[in-house]
Motif scaffolding. Structure first.
Motif, PDB file in Angstrom:
ATOM      1  N   TYR A  31      10.398 -16.859 -36.821  1.00 44.53           N
ATOM      2  CA  TYR A  31      10.466 -17.694 -35.626  1.00 44.53           C
ATOM      3  C   TYR A  31       9.263 -17.319 -34.766  1.00 44.53           C
ATOM      4  O   TYR A  31       9.062 -16.143 -34.449  1.00 44.53           O
ATOM      5  CB  TYR A  31      11.764 -17.443 -34.863  1.00 44.53           C
ATOM      6  N   GLU A  70      21.078 -14.106 -37.930  1.00 40.54           N
ATOM      7  CA  GLU A  70      20.256 -14.805 -38.918  1.00 40.54           C
ATOM      8  C   GLU A  70      21.108 -15.742 -39.780  1.00 40.54           C
ATOM      9  O   GLU A  70      22.272 -15.445 -40.075  1.00 40.54           O
ATOM     10  CB  GLU A  70      19.526 -13.807 -39.828  1.00 40.54           C
ATOM     11  N   LEU A  71      20.489 -16.825 -40.214  1.00 42.93           N
ATOM     12  CA  LEU A  71      21.079 -17.714 -41.204  1.00 42.93           C
ATOM     13  C   LEU A  71      20.861 -17.123 -42.589  1.00 42.93           C
ATOM     14  O   LEU A  71      19.726 -16.835 -42.980  1.00 42.93           O
ATOM     15  CB  LEU A  71      20.425 -19.093 -41.130  1.00 42.93           C
ATOM     16  N   GLN A 128      18.396 -26.982 -41.014  1.00 40.66           N
ATOM     17  CA  GLN A 128      17.316 -26.782 -40.032  1.00 40.66           C
ATOM     18  C   GLN A 128      17.678 -27.315 -38.647  1.00 40.66           C
ATOM     19  O   GLN A 128      16.798 -27.543 -37.818  1.00 40.66           O
ATOM     20  CB  GLN A 128      16.032 -27.455 -40.521  1.00 40.66           C
ATOM     21  N   THR A 139      17.958 -22.968 -35.721  1.00 38.16           N
ATOM     22  CA  THR A 139      17.166 -22.948 -36.953  1.00 38.16           C
ATOM     23  C   THR A 139      16.062 -24.000 -36.928  1.00 38.16           C
ATOM     24  O   THR A 139      15.194 -23.988 -37.800  1.00 38.16           O
ATOM     25  CB  THR A 139      18.062 -23.163 -38.181  1.00 38.16           C
ATOM     26  N   MET A 171      12.511 -22.400 -36.953  1.00 36.91           N
ATOM     27  CA  MET A 171      11.972 -21.600 -38.060  1.00 36.91           C
ATOM     28  C   MET A 171      10.540 -22.033 -38.378  1.00 36.91           C
ATOM     29  O   MET A 171      10.216 -23.214 -38.361  1.00 36.91           O
ATOM     30  CB  MET A 171      12.814 -21.812 -39.327  1.00 36.91           C
TER      31      MET A 171
END
Length: 279
Positions: free
Chosen positions: A79, A125-126, A194, A212, A215
């Motif tokens: 990021y 976090e994903l 996303q 997200t 990103m």
């Protein structure tokens, strides 16, 4: 589907969270939420079951949502605003590092500050869970390799990570530094990986509030990219980086000392809560 593992550490039972919020026992049909169960054929077989007919499991400890993880890979500085708060340049290619699989724990298990640690930090976090796997996966086909997604707290000891020879894995791999879950949410339930909001609080104070959307390298790019350097297998996890608001980036920095309560979540993927202790 929301797949999870319920029970004491090392004795988790594979389970499904049904549409009414009931835990359903999958152990008569799959040995674990792992390996072959996460392939397209494995997930299709679970989806085809009569979920309402599965035995109900009593509530209990929720374990990590994936068992027998072969690789626990992470993407650093993914990021732009987190890279800035870390005083590091925006990467031109994904930064890949590993966490030891022994760091993986349940989403609500205690996080233990390791001996000698002075700068223990948090990162929502994903997580990407691999289902199909393979090598040299084209980006256009990368989402086909994904079984689903989950929440990960990439707990980090910054002194070990940055001040002890520059090897990130040392600061990322302590036992309990990888809370994973509560569920593996299959990719069909996530319209756009996303576009998921994400947040993290410590003792009720919200430090991270991101998405997200920001990103640098998205899910499809990451799966394809990582597969150029190593084959991916069902059950491998890729943790995709964190938005700003980590303790290291605050002025002055804020680190975990013990007794704090961390809560974090990602839209559609559930919430974790950990109490901080000492190893």
């Amino acid at each position: 589907m929301k797949l999870l593992r319920v029970g004491p550490p090392g004795q988790e039972v594979p389970a499904l969270l049904d549409s009414a919020g009931q835990l359903r026992d999958l152990s008569a049909h799959v040995a674990d939420i792992a390996g072959a169960a996460l392939t397209p054929a494995g997930l299709a077989a679970i989806a085809a079951l009569d979920h309402a007919a599965l035995p109900i499991l009593p509530a209990g400890r929720i374990g990590p949502c994936v068992g027998q993880v072969g690789k626990f890979l992470c993407i650093g500085l993914n990021y732009a605003d987190h890279a800035a708060e870390s005083n590091m340049p925006i990467p031109s290619e994904p930064i890949i590092f590993g966490k030891a699989t022994s760091a993986i724990c349940g989403p609500n298990d205690d996080v233990l500050i390791p001996r000698g640690a002075t700068k223990t930090d948090w990162e929502v976090e994903l997580g990407i869970v691999i289902g199909k796997g393979g090598s040299y996966i084209p980006q256009a086909e990368a989402l086909d390799a994904v079984a689903g997604y989950c929440v990960i707290n990439d707990v980090s000891e910054r002194a070990f990570q940055i001040e002890r020879g520059g090897q990130w894995i040392k600061g990322k791999s302590a036992d309990t530094f990888g809370p994973t879950g509560p569920w593996l949410v299959t990719k069909d339930e996530i319209d756009d990986p996303q576009n998921l909001s994400m947040w993290l609080e410590v003792d009720g104070h919200r430090y991270q509030n991101g998405s997200t959307r920001t990103m640098i390298f998205g899910v499809a790019h990451l799966v394809s990219y990582v597969s150029q350097f190593m084959s991916l297998q069902p059950g491998d996890i890729i943790s995709t980086g964190t938005p700003p608001g980590v303790g290291m980036g605050l002025k002055p920095p804020v680190y975990l000392k013990g007794a704090e309560v961390i809560r974090l979540g990602i839209e559609g993927l559930g919430v974790q809560q950990q109490t901080v202790g000492h190893a």
